[in-house]
Enzyme design. Structure first.
Site, short mmCIF file in Angstrom:
data_model
loop_
_atom_site.label_atom_id
_atom_site.label_comp_id
_atom_site.label_asym_id
_atom_site.label_seq_id
_atom_site.Cartn_x
_atom_site.Cartn_y
_atom_site.Cartn_z
N LYS A 67 0.94 -1.31 -0.04
CA LYS A 67 0.02 0.07 0.05
C LYS A 67 1.00 1.36 -0.09
O LYS A 67 0.60 2.36 -0.80
CB LYS A 67 -0.77 0.09 1.26
CG LYS A 67 -1.82 -1.13 1.06
CD LYS A 67 -2.94 -1.26 2.27
CE LYS A 67 -3.84 -2.49 2.05
NZ LYS A 67 -4.71 -2.85 3.13
N GLN A 115 -5.20 -2.03 9.56
CA GLN A 115 -5.09 -3.27 8.67
C GLN A 115 -5.56 -4.44 9.97
O GLN A 115 -5.32 -4.51 10.96
CB GLN A 115 -3.50 -3.59 8.37
CG GLN A 115 -3.25 -4.65 7.61
CD GLN A 115 -3.82 -4.67 6.31
OE1 GLN A 115 -3.77 -3.63 5.65
NE2 GLN A 115 -3.95 -5.71 5.76
N ASP A 140 -11.22 2.00 3.24
CA ASP A 140 -11.32 0.50 2.99
C ASP A 140 -13.02 0.33 2.84
O ASP A 140 -13.21 -0.87 2.46
CB ASP A 140 -10.96 0.03 4.21
CG ASP A 140 -9.80 -0.87 4.28
OD1 ASP A 140 -9.33 -1.16 2.97
OD2 ASP A 140 -8.71 -1.07 5.08
N1 GUN Z 1 -6.92 -7.57 5.76
C1 GUN Z 1 -7.15 -8.35 4.70
N2 GUN Z 1 -7.59 -7.55 3.66
C2 GUN Z 1 -7.62 -6.25 4.23
C3 GUN Z 1 -7.98 -4.94 3.69
O1 GUN Z 1 -8.46 -4.77 2.52
N3 GUN Z 1 -7.87 -3.79 4.39
C4 GUN Z 1 -7.62 -4.12 5.71
N4 GUN Z 1 -7.62 -3.09 6.27
N5 GUN Z 1 -7.17 -5.20 6.12
C5 GUN Z 1 -7.20 -6.25 5.47
#
Ligand code: GUN
Length: 290
Positions: free
Chosen positions: A52, A96, A119
């Site tokens: 990211k 996350q 998200d």
């Molecule tokens: N854990 C697995 N996929 C994701 C995601 O798309 N966003 C976040 N914040 N955590 C994750």
């Protein structure tokens, strides 16, 4: 079989974002800014967050990574979120997942300002999405819709089977594809761990979206000729021949299915990069809403 090149498409769309952000910078405006909160050091989470941050650089965004140890108190994490909510330099942020067991994930997600929830996990965004209102779409389903659009894969009137009912992939994906909207209008069946005779459903599907988290779950005998397969799985399996000691395997038997299907996403290089792209596009949207 045509490979759906998620990595290539994500790079192309990030280049387009870069043109936009460079234009903003030339006008003397600030760049979009994404923050990520990472608790602990789960290797998969570390890798996702690294991607990211790297993607922010590619797209000309600012990024901030906030780390807290595995044993962080829930109250402290909520304070971090409050600070991000009120920081006008941050357009959007993510926490996350998964979080350590002692932290109430729902409480954390509810604390995020829905206007910064890039998200798309907050119930406000989820509810708006479900009702077809303007909202941040969850990053993975959003990325999948962009792939289907780019490859001209029709969803209207098609039989779609979504495997898995998570809040972040399976459930929102099933809602989006059944909406009365562009890239919707499909007849969607959501199957899961308690579905009896799951194969009956998948064998009838024009498009299958596998998001169940079981390596090579979807096998050749479960799929009809000419189907489209979207593989959301990112499973680490031990592999002594690799330097890292593991390799990534999706939720579908890629090699077995390749001769049979029309379109398929690889793992890695399919849905993963498009998830990050969905997040970047949401961050741009948050910036423009400001
Ligand atoms: N854990 C697995 N996929 C994701 C995601 O798309 N966003 C976040 N914040 N955590 C994750």
């Amino acid at each position: 079989m045509k490979i759906i090149d998620g990595k290539g498409l994500a790079n192309q769309l990030k280049d387009e974002l870069r043109l936009e952000t460079d234009k903003l910078a030339k006008l003397g405006k600030r760049r979009p800014h994404l923050a990520a909160v990472l608790v602990g050091n789960n290797p998969a989470s570390e890798s996702y967050v690294r991607n990211k941050v790297r993607s922010c650089q590619q797209a000309g965004f600012e990024s901030t990574l906030i780390r807290r140890p595995d044993d962080v108190a829930e109250a402290e994490l909520l304070t971090v979120i409050e600070q991000l909510n009120s920081n006008n330099d941050i357009d959007g942020f993510i926490v996350q997942l998964p979080l350590p067991k002692h932290i109430d994930e729902q409480k954390v997600l509810l604390a995020i300002n829905p206007d910064k929830d890039v998200d798309g996990f907050h119930p406000m965004n989820f509810g708006k999405m479900a009702q077809g209102m303007d909202a941040f779409l969850p990053a993975t389903p959003y990325g999948i819709l962009l792939m289907l659009e780019h490859y001209g894969i029709e969803t209207s009137g098609k039989e779609v089977v979504v495997i898995g009912r998570s809040n972040i992939v399976g459930t929102p994906m099933s809602i989006l594809l059944s909406r009365k909207a562009k890239l919707g209008n499909a007849t969607v069946t959501l199957v899961h761990s308690r579905t009896k005779n799951l194969k009956i459903h998948t064998q009838n599907a024009d498009i299958i979206i596998a998001a169940i988290g079981i390596p090579k779950f979807l096998t050749t005998n479960m799929v009809k000729d000419g189907a489209t397969i979207i593989d959301v799985g990112i499973n680490r399996v031990e592999d002594a021949t690799r330097k890292s000691g593991y390799r990534l395997v999706g939720d579908v038997d890629y090699d077995g299915l390749a001769p049979k299907v029309e379109f398929m996403t690889p793992v890695p290089g399919g849905v993963g990069p498009m998830t990050v792209l969905g997040l970047m596009k949401n961050t741009m949207k948050a910036y423009l809403n400001n």
